[in-house]
Design a protein around this motif. Sequence first.
Motif, PDB file in Angstrom:
ATOM      1  N   LEU A  17       1.034  -1.216  -0.018  1.00 40.99           N
ATOM      2  CA  LEU A  17      -0.095  -0.107  -0.230  1.00 40.99           C
ATOM      3  C   LEU A  17       0.813   1.431  -0.009  1.00 40.99           C
ATOM      4  N   PHE A  18       1.870   1.295   0.718  1.00 45.26           N
ATOM      5  CA  PHE A  18       2.884   2.219   0.812  1.00 45.26           C
ATOM      6  C   PHE A  18       3.443   2.417  -0.755  1.00 45.26           C
ATOM      7  N   PHE A  19       3.823   1.330  -1.183  1.00 40.25           N
ATOM      8  CA  PHE A  19       4.525   1.283  -2.476  1.00 40.25           C
ATOM      9  C   PHE A  19       3.551   2.046  -3.703  1.00 40.25           C
ATOM     10  N   THR A  20       2.250   1.544  -3.298  1.00 37.29           N
ATOM     11  CA  THR A  20       1.278   2.009  -4.261  1.00 37.29           C
ATOM     12  C   THR A  20       1.266   3.719  -3.940  1.00 37.29           C
ATOM     13  N   GLU A  21       1.202   4.006  -2.829  1.00 34.94           N
ATOM     14  CA  GLU A  21       1.275   5.432  -2.676  1.00 34.94           C
ATOM     15  C   GLU A  21       2.372   6.256  -3.458  1.00 34.94           C
ATOM     16  N   TRP A  22       3.521   5.739  -3.256  1.00 32.29           N
ATOM     17  CA  TRP A  22       4.644   6.238  -3.646  1.00 32.29           C
ATOM     18  C   TRP A  22       4.495   6.075  -5.097  1.00 32.29           C
ATOM     19  N   LEU A  23       3.967   5.257  -6.020  1.00 36.19           N
ATOM     20  CA  LEU A  23       3.975   5.182  -7.424  1.00 36.19           C
ATOM     21  C   LEU A  23       2.920   6.131  -7.959  1.00 36.19           C
ATOM     22  N   VAL A  24       1.798   6.186  -7.460  1.00 37.31           N
ATOM     23  CA  VAL A  24       0.840   7.265  -7.682  1.00 37.31           C
ATOM     24  C   VAL A  24       1.088   8.581  -7.421  1.00 37.31           C
ATOM     25  N   GLY A  25       2.084   8.855  -6.583  1.00 41.47           N
ATOM     26  CA  GLY A  25       2.561  10.290  -6.292  1.00 41.47           C
ATOM     27  C   GLY A  25       3.684  10.676  -7.503  1.00 41.47           C
ATOM     28  N   LEU A  26       4.025   9.537  -8.205  1.00 42.53           N
ATOM     29  CA  LEU A  26       4.904   9.914  -9.469  1.00 42.53           C
ATOM     30  C   LEU A  26       4.104  10.632 -10.662  1.00 42.53           C
ATOM     31  N   PHE A  27       2.877  10.259 -10.622  1.00 39.52           N
ATOM     32  CA  PHE A  27       1.964  10.779 -11.507  1.00 39.52           C
ATOM     33  C   PHE A  27       1.153  11.873 -11.135  1.00 39.52           C
ATOM     34  N   ASP A  28       1.599  12.773  -9.773  1.00 42.15           N
ATOM     35  CA  ASP A  28       0.890  13.893  -9.253  1.00 42.15           C
ATOM     36  C   ASP A  28      -0.425  13.411  -8.563  1.00 42.15           C
ATOM     37  N   ILE A  29      -0.530  12.411  -8.335  1.00 46.53           N
ATOM     38  CA  ILE A  29      -2.023  11.837  -7.862  1.00 46.53           C
ATOM     39  C   ILE A  29      -1.873  12.136  -6.242  1.00 46.53           C
ATOM     40  N   ASP A  30      -2.885  12.879  -5.600  1.00 48.28           N
ATOM     41  CA  ASP A  30      -2.644  13.357  -4.232  1.00 48.28           C
ATOM     42  C   ASP A  30      -3.327  12.232  -3.337  1.00 48.28           C
ATOM     43  N   PHE A  31      -2.977  10.794  -3.731  1.00 50.62           N
ATOM     44  CA  PHE A  31      -3.286   9.878  -2.688  1.00 50.62           C
ATOM     45  C   PHE A  31      -2.384   9.858  -1.569  1.00 50.62           C
ATOM     46  N   TYR A  32      -2.514   9.480  -0.541  1.00 51.64           N
ATOM     47  CA  TYR A  32      -1.681   9.447   0.975  1.00 51.64           C
ATOM     48  C   TYR A  32      -2.293   8.132   1.927  1.00 51.64           C
ATOM     49  N   VAL A  33      -1.113   7.508   2.220  1.00 51.92           N
ATOM     50  CA  VAL A  33      -1.434   6.723   3.342  1.00 51.92           C
ATOM     51  C   VAL A  33      -0.495   7.236   4.522  1.00 51.92           C
ATOM     52  N   ASP A  34      -1.249   7.658   5.620  1.00 50.58           N
ATOM     53  CA  ASP A  34      -0.648   8.270   6.558  1.00 50.58           C
ATOM     54  C   ASP A  34      -0.146   7.332   7.928  1.00 50.58           C
TER      55      ASP A  34
END
Length: 133
Positions: free
Chosen positions: A87-104
């Motif tokens: 889930l953290f890896f998914t957060e990081w990957l979508v962050g590369l596409f400027d999607i504001d998804f977060y796992v806090d």
Amino acid sequence: MGLLKFIAWLATNVIALAAACVIFDGIGFEGSSGWDEVTDNFWSLLFVALIMGIVNSFVAPIIKLLSLPFIIITLGLFLLLINALMLFFTEWLVGLFDIDFYVDGFWNAVGGAIVITIVTWIVGFFIGDTEDA
């Protein structure tokens, strides 16, 4: 993979991720919360679910195979850690596409991984086996 099987797979991931976003305040998209978070960011949610599904289909099995001794020693509890890391890896990957998804936070990731797994099982039960599609 047929088109219907792909759509069912993606819909399952979207439903599971939406459930995790609604249940946990530490998982979601910037600027909204609760059910509005899911409806206001539907296309982003669809993209994140697609990336999450790809990560769980290709990266997670390799990590699980390499971690097999730890999974056996911990009687499967290490799978929770692996799913949280995915889930953290998914957060990081979508962050590369400027999607504001977060796992806090770690515990939100573990809880989200549990919810995503349970919802995926439930939706898979109702959708059924899509191998014939």
